[in-house]
Design a protein around this motif. Structure first.
Motif, PDB file in Angstrom:
ATOM      1  N   UNK A 185       0.833  -1.202   0.000  1.00 40.59           N
ATOM      2  CA  UNK A 185       0.000   0.000   0.000  1.00 40.59           C
ATOM      3  C   UNK A 185       0.868   1.252   0.000  1.00 40.59           C
ATOM      4  N   UNK A 186       1.896   1.268   0.861  1.00 43.76           N
ATOM      5  CA  UNK A 186       2.769   2.440   0.950  1.00 43.76           C
ATOM      6  C   UNK A 186       3.502   2.668  -0.369  1.00 43.76           C
ATOM      7  N   UNK A 187       4.025   1.568  -0.955  1.00 39.51           N
ATOM      8  CA  UNK A 187       4.764   1.693  -2.214  1.00 39.51           C
ATOM      9  C   UNK A 187       3.860   2.257  -3.300  1.00 39.51           C
ATOM     10  N   UNK A 188       2.594   1.811  -3.304  1.00 37.19           N
ATOM     11  CA  UNK A 188       1.641   2.273  -4.298  1.00 37.19           C
ATOM     12  C   UNK A 188       1.397   3.781  -4.158  1.00 37.19           C
ATOM     13  N   UNK A 189       1.162   4.203  -2.919  1.00 33.45           N
ATOM     14  CA  UNK A 189       0.894   5.628  -2.668  1.00 33.45           C
ATOM     15  C   UNK A 189       2.118   6.468  -3.019  1.00 33.45           C
ATOM     16  N   UNK A 190       3.300   6.006  -2.609  1.00 36.45           N
ATOM     17  CA  UNK A 190       4.527   6.749  -2.908  1.00 36.45           C
ATOM     18  C   UNK A 190       4.726   6.857  -4.417  1.00 36.45           C
ATOM     19  N   UNK A 191       4.507   5.715  -5.112  1.00 34.45           N
ATOM     20  CA  UNK A 191       4.688   5.719  -6.570  1.00 34.45           C
ATOM     21  C   UNK A 191       3.723   6.700  -7.232  1.00 34.45           C
ATOM     22  N   UNK A 192       2.478   6.767  -6.720  1.00 34.57           N
ATOM     23  CA  UNK A 192       1.500   7.725  -7.254  1.00 34.57           C
ATOM     24  C   UNK A 192       1.958   9.151  -7.001  1.00 34.57           C
ATOM     25  N   UNK A 193       2.429   9.409  -5.780  1.00 37.12           N
ATOM     26  CA  UNK A 193       2.803  10.775  -5.413  1.00 37.12           C
ATOM     27  C   UNK A 193       4.061  11.218  -6.156  1.00 37.12           C
ATOM     28  N   UNK A 194       4.893  10.222  -6.570  1.00 35.56           N
ATOM     29  CA  UNK A 194       6.085  10.579  -7.347  1.00 35.56           C
ATOM     30  C   UNK A 194       5.753  10.730  -8.833  1.00 35.56           C
ATOM     31  N   UNK A 195       4.480  10.470  -9.187  1.00 34.26           N
ATOM     32  CA  UNK A 195       4.032  10.522 -10.580  1.00 34.26           C
ATOM     33  C   UNK A 195       4.888   9.637 -11.477  1.00 34.26           C
ATOM     34  N   UNK A 196       5.181   8.432 -11.003  1.00 38.01           N
ATOM     35  CA  UNK A 196       5.956   7.503 -11.819  1.00 38.01           C
ATOM     36  C   UNK A 196       5.173   7.185 -13.090  1.00 38.01           C
ATOM     37  N   UNK A 197       5.923   7.167 -14.208  1.00 42.91           N
ATOM     38  CA  UNK A 197       5.270   6.954 -15.505  1.00 42.91           C
ATOM     39  C   UNK A 197       4.527   5.625 -15.534  1.00 42.91           C
ATOM     40  N   UNK A 198       5.082   4.642 -14.816  1.00 42.16           N
ATOM     41  CA  UNK A 198       4.490   3.309 -14.853  1.00 42.16           C
ATOM     42  C   UNK A 198       3.086   3.293 -14.243  1.00 42.16           C
ATOM     43  N   UNK A 199       2.797   4.266 -13.372  1.00 40.07           N
ATOM     44  CA  UNK A 199       1.512   4.256 -12.688  1.00 40.07           C
ATOM     45  C   UNK A 199       0.354   4.592 -13.626  1.00 40.07           C
ATOM     46  N   UNK A 200       0.660   5.245 -14.759  1.00 42.77           N
ATOM     47  CA  UNK A 200      -0.417   5.558 -15.704  1.00 42.77           C
ATOM     48  C   UNK A 200      -0.989   4.290 -16.316  1.00 42.77           C
ATOM     49  N   UNK A 201      -0.257   3.185 -16.201  1.00 50.67           N
ATOM     50  CA  UNK A 201      -0.743   1.900 -16.703  1.00 50.67           C
ATOM     51  C   UNK A 201      -2.068   1.494 -16.058  1.00 50.67           C
ATOM     52  N   UNK A 202      -2.277   1.945 -14.822  1.00 50.73           N
ATOM     53  CA  UNK A 202      -3.510   1.564 -14.121  1.00 50.73           C
ATOM     54  C   UNK A 202      -4.733   2.178 -14.800  1.00 50.73           C
ATOM     55  N   UNK A 203      -4.529   3.348 -15.454  1.00 49.46           N
ATOM     56  CA  UNK A 203      -5.631   3.975 -16.180  1.00 49.46           C
ATOM     57  C   UNK A 203      -5.746   3.395 -17.581  1.00 49.46           C
ATOM     58  N   UNK A 204      -4.570   3.151 -18.211  1.00 51.11           N
ATOM     59  CA  UNK A 204      -4.588   2.623 -19.576  1.00 51.11           C
ATOM     60  C   UNK A 204      -5.089   1.183 -19.616  1.00 51.11           C
ATOM     61  N   UNK A 205      -4.747   0.436 -18.583  1.00 49.67           N
ATOM     62  CA  UNK A 205      -5.072  -0.994 -18.588  1.00 49.67           C
ATOM     63  C   UNK A 205      -5.830  -1.357 -17.320  1.00 49.67           C
ATOM     64  N   UNK A 206      -7.112  -1.014 -17.275  1.00 52.71           N
ATOM     65  CA  UNK A 206      -7.867  -1.232 -16.035  1.00 52.71           C
ATOM     66  C   UNK A 206      -7.930  -2.700 -15.612  1.00 52.71           C
ATOM     67  N   UNK A 207      -7.710  -3.629 -16.586  1.00 45.79           N
ATOM     68  CA  UNK A 207      -7.747  -5.052 -16.203  1.00 45.79           C
ATOM     69  C   UNK A 207      -6.619  -5.420 -15.250  1.00 45.79           C
ATOM     70  N   UNK A 208      -5.645  -4.512 -15.070  1.00 40.34           N
ATOM     71  CA  UNK A 208      -4.595  -4.728 -14.068  1.00 40.34           C
ATOM     72  C   UNK A 208      -5.189  -4.970 -12.684  1.00 40.34           C
ATOM     73  N   UNK A 209      -6.395  -4.418 -12.471  1.00 43.99           N
ATOM     74  CA  UNK A 209      -7.035  -4.522 -11.153  1.00 43.99           C
ATOM     75  C   UNK A 209      -7.244  -5.959 -10.717  1.00 43.99           C
TER      76      UNK A 209
END
Lengths: 80, 327
Positions: free
Chosen positions: B202-226
């Motif tokens: 959970x912490x890594x996810x939040x940190x990655x979001x707050x750092x605006x890591x490019x890889x995090x946009x994958x969650x929007x592009x590929x919702x099946x990741x869920x």
């Protein structure tokens, strides 16, 4: 073809190579020194009076000599 | 053919993480055990640990043969940490024999090598993944970051996360292999480690979001990741339940499933890149002639052989580690 000079990793500097070479040298020096010492002690101790050599894991030749508890699984024969 | 090798690479990495993951985890937990427990813990992994590490060799070989550009970039980027990991793995490997050959007063040295080696190797692996997620400094498919370009607080945090993760795998393996006191302690430890792993993810996810890591946009592009977090959540529930029921086999299965979910998340987020946003699987691959050539030897013969060997070893040494009888 490819010259040695062109094949060298461009980002690798002398410092990094020195560190890695030293690290490997130290680790192997420690392991082989102690390994030699332990083999010497085994030789000095003479052959062990072991009856269950067949039950020993062949991947672990150092374990054939005594001094190690023979661990086994509940299903199969014993191994160490 | 590229897909075959990419799939095989994914399989070997996953197998390595699951298999060497639990024995590295046992190595980390080893530091907190007393001498009789330590002997049994070693007994629980000694027939399989070196086979488990084979999968790291296979991973490296596939990278070398099938994806040389990724091999060159990764090994250049992580030169020092990977050398450190190899030294750590060497030290922990000899400890299996040397700790019994040393005089009792010197045993601590090899135990330190075993536990410390497991810890360092785990940390480096986690850090490597963290650095890849954050993004390596690359230009034209080559690493340009310098000796310490891979380091970042986020990468180090991921290293710590994997220490927790492998400890969880190791503890669940011990529940499967051990009885008595170790089994009890491990059952107390498993819920704590599980919560720790969830907190880390959970912490890594939040940190990655707050750092605006490019890889995090994958969650929007590929919702099946869920699907992967859902599998992970279900596994966590299954794991906690199996701990409650004292079902010795299930914790390891569920802990593995958590790792499979995490691996799936990363693999699907990375695709089609091998090194995110710098090198795709296509770009990294060897020419088709090479891929075809190694398919006949390594792909068709060595891989099935290694898999068979692994299965045979685990079948042969199944069951609980029996009580040690001393000579």
């Amino acid at each position: 073809m490819l010259r040695t000079a062109d094949a060298v990793t461009p980002t690798l500097d002398v410092q990094a190579v020195t560190i890695s070479l030293t690290a490997f040298a130290v680790v192997y020096l420690v392991i082989f020194s102690f390994g030699t010492l332990y083999v010497y002690r085994l030789l000095k101790g003479g052959p062990a009076q072991s009856e269950n050599k067949l039950a020993i894991n062949p991947k672990r030749p150092l374990a054939i000599t005594s001094g190690i508890p023979a661990l086994g699984t509940a299903h199969e024969g014993s191994w160490t | 053919m590229i897909l075959f090798w990419a799939g095989l690479l994914a399989l070997t990495i996953l197998l390595y993480v699951l298999l060497d993951g639990f024995d590295l985890g046992v190595g980390i937990l080893f530091a907190f055990a007393d001498e009789p427990s330590r002997r049994r813990m070693l007994g629980a992994i000694s027939p399989v640990w070196d086979g488990n590490e084979t999968w790291l060799v296979v991973t490296g070989t596939i990278l070398f043969g099938a994806f040389p550009a990724a091999y060159a970039a990764l090994l250049s980027a992580f030169y020092l940490p990977l050398v450190l990991m190899l030294c750590a793995l060497i030290l922990r490997g000899v400890a299996f024999e040397f700790r019994y050959k040393a005089i009792v007063g010197f045993r601590w040295f090899w135990d330190l090598g075993f536990s410390g080696g497991s810890l360092v190797a785990t940390f480096v692996q986690g850090m490597t993944v963290g650095a890849l997620v954050e993004g390596l400094p690359m230009r034209d498919g080559h690493y340009v970051g310098g000796t310490f370009g891979w380091f970042s607080p986020f990468a180090a945090f991921c290293g710590l996360g994997l220490v927790l993760g492998y400890s969880l795998l190791g503890a669940s393996w011990l529940a499967h292999k051990c009885e008595g006191q170790i089994r009890e302690r491990v059952y107390q430890l498993l819920p704590v480690l599980t919560v720790g792993v969830i907190a880390f993810v959970a912490a890594a996810f939040v940190v990655a979001l707050s750092m605006h890591l490019a890889l995090m946009s994958r969650w929007l592009e590929r919702p099946y990741l869920l699907i992967f977090p859902l599998i992970g959540a279900a596994s966590v529930i299954g794991l906690l339940r199996s701990v409650q029921r004292r079902n010795d086999l299930d914790p390891f299965k569920f802990a593995s499933l958590i790792f499979i979910a995490a691996f799936g998340t990363l693999a699907v987020s990375f695709w089609p890149f091998m090194i995110p946003f710098a090198l795709t699987v296509q770009q990294a691959a060897s020419p088709p002639e090479s891929l075809n050539f190694i398919f006949w030897g390594a792909g068709l013969f060595v891989m099935p052989l290694t898999l068979t060997y692994t299965i045979v070893v685990y079948r042969l040494f199944r069951g609980k580690v029996a009580d040690a009888h001393y000579e």
